[in-house]
Design a protein around this motif. Sequence first.
Motif, PDB file in Angstrom:
ATOM      1  N   TYR A 113       0.848  -1.184   0.000  1.00 18.55           N
ATOM      2  CA  TYR A 113       0.000   0.000   0.000  1.00 18.55           C
ATOM      3  C   TYR A 113       0.889   1.241   0.000  1.00 18.55           C
ATOM      4  CZ  TYR A 113      -2.976  -3.678   1.891  1.00 18.55           C
ATOM      5  OH  TYR A 113      -3.636  -4.867   2.081  1.00 18.55           O
ATOM      6  N   SER A 114       0.422   2.296  -0.640  1.00 24.92           N
ATOM      7  CA  SER A 114       1.152   3.560  -0.639  1.00 24.92           C
ATOM      8  C   SER A 114       0.160   4.679  -0.350  1.00 24.92           C
ATOM      9  CB  SER A 114       1.841   3.784  -1.989  1.00 24.92           C
ATOM     10  OG  SER A 114       2.689   4.915  -1.943  1.00 24.92           O
ATOM     11  N   ILE A 187       3.715   6.878   3.277  1.00 27.34           N
ATOM     12  CA  ILE A 187       3.950   5.603   3.948  1.00 27.34           C
ATOM     13  C   ILE A 187       3.785   4.495   2.920  1.00 27.34           C
ATOM     14  CG2 ILE A 187       3.083   3.958   5.660  1.00 27.34           C
ATOM     15  CD1 ILE A 187       2.280   6.298   7.399  1.00 27.34           C
ATOM     16  N   ASP A 188       4.849   3.725   2.713  1.00 30.52           N
ATOM     17  CA  ASP A 188       4.812   2.547   1.850  1.00 30.52           C
ATOM     18  C   ASP A 188       4.795   1.329   2.760  1.00 30.52           C
ATOM     19  OD1 ASP A 188       4.966   3.779  -0.794  1.00 30.52           O
ATOM     20  OD2 ASP A 188       6.967   4.410  -0.161  1.00 30.52           O
ATOM     21  N   LEU A 189       3.714   0.560   2.658  1.00 35.29           N
ATOM     22  CA  LEU A 189       3.475  -0.544   3.586  1.00 35.29           C
ATOM     23  C   LEU A 189       3.408  -1.857   2.820  1.00 35.29           C
ATOM     24  CD1 LEU A 189       2.589  -1.486   6.476  1.00 35.29           C
ATOM     25  CD2 LEU A 189       0.238  -1.024   5.754  1.00 35.29           C
ATOM     26  N   ASP A 190       4.186  -2.836   3.258  1.00 36.90           N
ATOM     27  CA  ASP A 190       4.188  -4.178   2.677  1.00 36.90           C
ATOM     28  C   ASP A 190       3.673  -5.134   3.749  1.00 36.90           C
ATOM     29  OD1 ASP A 190       4.629  -6.344   1.008  1.00 36.90           O
ATOM     30  OD2 ASP A 190       6.785  -6.436   1.403  1.00 36.90           O
ATOM     31  N   LYS A 202       7.882   1.864   5.246  1.00 40.01           N
ATOM     32  CA  LYS A 202       8.830   2.966   5.085  1.00 40.01           C
ATOM     33  C   LYS A 202       8.052   4.277   5.144  1.00 40.01           C
ATOM     34  CE  LYS A 202      12.379   0.593   2.382  1.00 40.01           C
ATOM     35  NZ  LYS A 202      13.203   0.607   1.142  1.00 40.01           N
ATOM     36  N   LEU A 203       8.618   5.243   5.836  1.00 35.93           N
ATOM     37  CA  LEU A 203       8.071   6.597   5.877  1.00 35.93           C
ATOM     38  C   LEU A 203       9.047   7.509   5.164  1.00 35.93           C
ATOM     39  CD1 LEU A 203       6.058   8.759   6.911  1.00 35.93           C
ATOM     40  CD2 LEU A 203       7.439   8.879   9.004  1.00 35.93           C
ATOM     41  N   ASN A 204       8.602   8.068   4.048  1.00 40.36           N
ATOM     42  CA  ASN A 204       9.454   8.937   3.237  1.00 40.36           C
ATOM     43  C   ASN A 204      10.782   8.267   2.891  1.00 40.36           C
ATOM     44  OD1 ASN A 204       7.445  10.926   3.466  1.00 40.36           O
ATOM     45  ND2 ASN A 204       8.340  11.720   5.355  1.00 40.36           N
TER      46      ASN A 204
END
Length: 259
Positions: A113-114, A187-190, A202-204
Motif C-alpha cells: 500500500y502507498s 507511507i509505503d506498507l508491505d 517505510k516513511l518517506n
Amino acid sequence: MAMLLGRRGFVTGALASTVSLAGCVSENVGGNGSLITRGSPKNAFGNWTLHERNSTANYAYSVVPDFTGTASSSELERFELRHGDCGGVDCQTDRQRYERMDLGGEMNQRASYSISFFLPSNQRIGGPFTHIFQFFEKGAPNVPLMVNVMGWQKSVSWLYAEFATATGREKVKLAKSSDIFGRWNTIDLDVHWANDGFYKAKLNGQTVLDENTKTMFGTDRNLNIFHYGLYMGGVGRYEREFGSVPTRTIYFSKVEKYI
C-alpha cells in the motif's frame, strides 16, 4: 508478477475485474498491471463506501486543487473534523470520524500500500488520538493495524503504528509529529496477511517498521476493510480534561494498493 490495482480502488484478487463490497456500488475495473483510475475526472477518487457513523458536516470531506504545488496529484482529498462532529452511536461512545472504506486484504494475501498525506502545520498537534488509516477485521480481538497521530497534551507528539499480535497490541513510533506536519509524507506498507505474517513500512523512504506477527485473525470471511481519513477516539475524555477538541484537517494525494 505484482499488479497495481486501483488508484484509490482495491480489488479482491490479482485478475479480478469487479469490486463488490456491502454498501458500495460494484464497478468493473480490469487491467493488465496498469494504474486503474476509478470514477470520472470530476469524481476521480472512485466509489468508496462511506462509514455509517461519519460526520454529516458539509466541510467534512471535499476534493480540492493541490494548493502545495508538490503533491503527487493535481487534486487532493480533504478531511476535516471539528469539536462535536460525530454521527450515530459515535456520539455516545467518545468518537468522531469521517472515513472512506474498501477491501483491505485477504487471508494469505501479500499486498503493498502507498498512502501520501499532508497535515497542515497551522493546527494544534495536541488533541484526541487521531487515526489517519486503519485495517479493520470484524470480529477480531483487536484492529490488525492502525496509524495514528498521538495527540493528547504530551510535550512531544508522535506518528505511530499500533498493531495487534497473537497476545495483545504493540506500538511503534514512526516519527515526531513536529517532523511531519506541514509537508507531504508517504507511507509505503508491505503486508503478508496471515497467521504468521508481517508488516514492513517505510516513511518517506526510511524503514520505520519491520515486524513478523499475526496479521489476520481468521474472522469475518478472512478479510479486512481498509479505512482512511480521520478518526478521533477518547473525545469525551479529552473534552472533560482539557476543554474543546481542536480541529483536525488532513489531505491525501495518493491511496494505492499493489498485489
